[in-house]
Scaffold this motif. Sequence first.
Motif, PDB file in Angstrom:
ATOM      1  N   HIS A  68       0.808  -1.233   0.000  1.00  0.00           N
ATOM      2  CA  HIS A  68       0.000   0.000   0.000  1.00  0.00           C
ATOM      3  C   HIS A  68       0.840   1.280   0.000  1.00  0.00           C
ATOM      4  O   HIS A  68       0.424   2.286  -0.566  1.00  0.00           O
ATOM      5  CB  HIS A  68      -0.997  -0.005   1.173  1.00  0.00           C
ATOM      6  CG  HIS A  68      -0.426   0.372   2.494  1.00  0.00           C
ATOM      7  ND1 HIS A  68       0.410  -0.460   3.215  1.00  0.00           N
ATOM      8  CD2 HIS A  68      -0.552   1.498   3.235  1.00  0.00           C
ATOM      9  CE1 HIS A  68       0.748   0.160   4.337  1.00  0.00           C
ATOM     10  NE2 HIS A  68       0.178   1.332   4.371  1.00  0.00           N
ATOM     11  N   ASP A  69       2.016   1.242   0.622  1.00  0.00           N
ATOM     12  CA  ASP A  69       2.815   2.469   0.695  1.00  0.00           C
ATOM     13  C   ASP A  69       4.107   2.399  -0.125  1.00  0.00           C
ATOM     14  O   ASP A  69       5.026   3.197   0.122  1.00  0.00           O
ATOM     15  CB  ASP A  69       3.134   2.810   2.156  1.00  0.00           C
ATOM     16  CG  ASP A  69       2.095   3.756   2.765  1.00  0.00           C
ATOM     17  OD1 ASP A  69       1.189   4.212   2.022  1.00  0.00           O
ATOM     18  OD2 ASP A  69       2.174   4.032   3.974  1.00  0.00           O
ATOM     19  N   ARG A  72       5.351   5.653  -1.266  1.00  0.00           N
ATOM     20  CA  ARG A  72       5.956   6.614  -0.332  1.00  0.00           C
ATOM     21  C   ARG A  72       7.450   6.784  -0.587  1.00  0.00           C
ATOM     22  O   ARG A  72       8.014   7.854  -0.313  1.00  0.00           O
ATOM     23  CB  ARG A  72       5.759   6.143   1.117  1.00  0.00           C
ATOM     24  CG  ARG A  72       4.347   6.266   1.644  1.00  0.00           C
ATOM     25  CD  ARG A  72       3.860   7.686   1.603  1.00  0.00           C
ATOM     26  NE  ARG A  72       2.678   7.896   2.430  1.00  0.00           N
ATOM     27  CZ  ARG A  72       1.997   9.035   2.433  1.00  0.00           C
ATOM     28  NH1 ARG A  72       2.340  10.025   1.639  1.00  0.00           N
ATOM     29  NH2 ARG A  72       0.949   9.178   3.206  1.00  0.00           N
ATOM     30  N   HIS A  90       0.154   9.179  -3.453  1.00  0.00           N
ATOM     31  CA  HIS A  90       1.087   8.075  -3.208  1.00  0.00           C
ATOM     32  C   HIS A  90       0.452   6.712  -3.456  1.00  0.00           C
ATOM     33  O   HIS A  90       1.165   5.737  -3.705  1.00  0.00           O
ATOM     34  CB  HIS A  90       1.702   8.176  -1.808  1.00  0.00           C
ATOM     35  CG  HIS A  90       0.803   7.746  -0.700  1.00  0.00           C
ATOM     36  ND1 HIS A  90      -0.121   8.574  -0.125  1.00  0.00           N
ATOM     37  CD2 HIS A  90       0.690   6.561  -0.058  1.00  0.00           C
ATOM     38  CE1 HIS A  90      -0.771   7.934   0.825  1.00  0.00           C
ATOM     39  NE2 HIS A  90      -0.297   6.691   0.895  1.00  0.00           N
ATOM     40  N   HIS A 122      -6.763   3.019  -0.620  1.00  0.00           N
ATOM     41  CA  HIS A 122      -6.445   3.056   0.815  1.00  0.00           C
ATOM     42  C   HIS A 122      -6.396   4.470   1.382  1.00  0.00           C
ATOM     43  O   HIS A 122      -6.579   4.663   2.579  1.00  0.00           O
ATOM     44  CB  HIS A 122      -5.165   2.261   1.131  1.00  0.00           C
ATOM     45  CG  HIS A 122      -3.882   3.035   1.057  1.00  0.00           C
ATOM     46  ND1 HIS A 122      -3.144   3.139  -0.093  1.00  0.00           N
ATOM     47  CD2 HIS A 122      -3.199   3.743   1.985  1.00  0.00           C
ATOM     48  CE1 HIS A 122      -2.064   3.868   0.150  1.00  0.00           C
ATOM     49  NE2 HIS A 122      -2.077   4.246   1.404  1.00  0.00           N
ATOM     50  N   ASP A 147      -4.075   0.247   8.360  1.00  0.00           N
ATOM     51  CA  ASP A 147      -3.256   1.431   8.109  1.00  0.00           C
ATOM     52  C   ASP A 147      -3.511   2.480   9.196  1.00  0.00           C
ATOM     53  O   ASP A 147      -2.581   3.023   9.796  1.00  0.00           O
ATOM     54  CB  ASP A 147      -3.632   1.983   6.723  1.00  0.00           C
ATOM     55  CG  ASP A 147      -2.659   3.019   6.213  1.00  0.00           C
ATOM     56  OD1 ASP A 147      -1.498   3.016   6.644  1.00  0.00           O
ATOM     57  OD2 ASP A 147      -3.057   3.843   5.361  1.00  0.00           O
TER      58      ASP A 147
END
Length: 262
Positions: A68-69, A72, A90, A122, A147
């Motif tokens: 999910h990140d 980033r 992101h 998300h 999250d």
Amino acid sequence: MSEALVLDVHARFLEFATPYLDEPGDGFAYRLKIEHTQQVMALAADISAASGVSGRVRLAACIAAVLHDVGRFPQYKQYRTFRDAESANHAALSIRHSLRENMLKSVPRDIRRLVLGAVYLHNVRTLPAGALGPEALAVAHILRDSDKLDIYKVMIAHFSQETPAHPEVALHLRPHPTAYSQSVLDGLTRGETGDYRNIVWVNDFKIMVLGWFYDLNFRRSCQLLQERGYLDTIFDTLPADPPLLDLRQRIKGHLARRLQDA
Ligand SMILES: [Fe+2]
């Protein structure tokens, strides 16, 4: 079988993320995101197991947690911020880089679709629930809860420092012991999910994060929130004025009711 798939994607994630630690600077922002990813993985597995979802949903949620990140890392490298409004979405970056790096190579196509949908959604303020099938919705819900729960922890660790060494964690917002924006509190009282674009003070961020509680989807998520004492810890760092004490009472009451629901 499914555990091995999650580990495979996680290994690919680490291959992607670890070199960022050698970028100029102390690597704090990247280390933070690697640790966050691993915590979100564990939370997604926990919430899935406790909530009786299918094996497919559990698998997709755990893989979505890993990815999910991903965005980033390139986001921070290029823009030196985690503020999407000042840089790039992101979640979209996570999809682009996960696909470019072939991180889903060993994941079956039907699971892959669930994963990418949840990753993309998300960070949206409100899920387009009506547009999602039951499995896609469940995966998105698990990821969003996991999250949020870990961001509570990261924020608390950050706020507990006298002079935070890494203000990027709180998005470079202005610290002040008592200042907050009335509009942020009013929005929360109206039941709106906070908007990153409207926050000015560090306390606004804390109030917005408290409001995420209303968006938790699973009883297990509420249980984890309660067990870890996150709400009280955050409220304890906010000014104890009547509007915030009232908010505290309402949120705690709501949490108690959700924990009673079978
Ligand atoms: Fe994210």
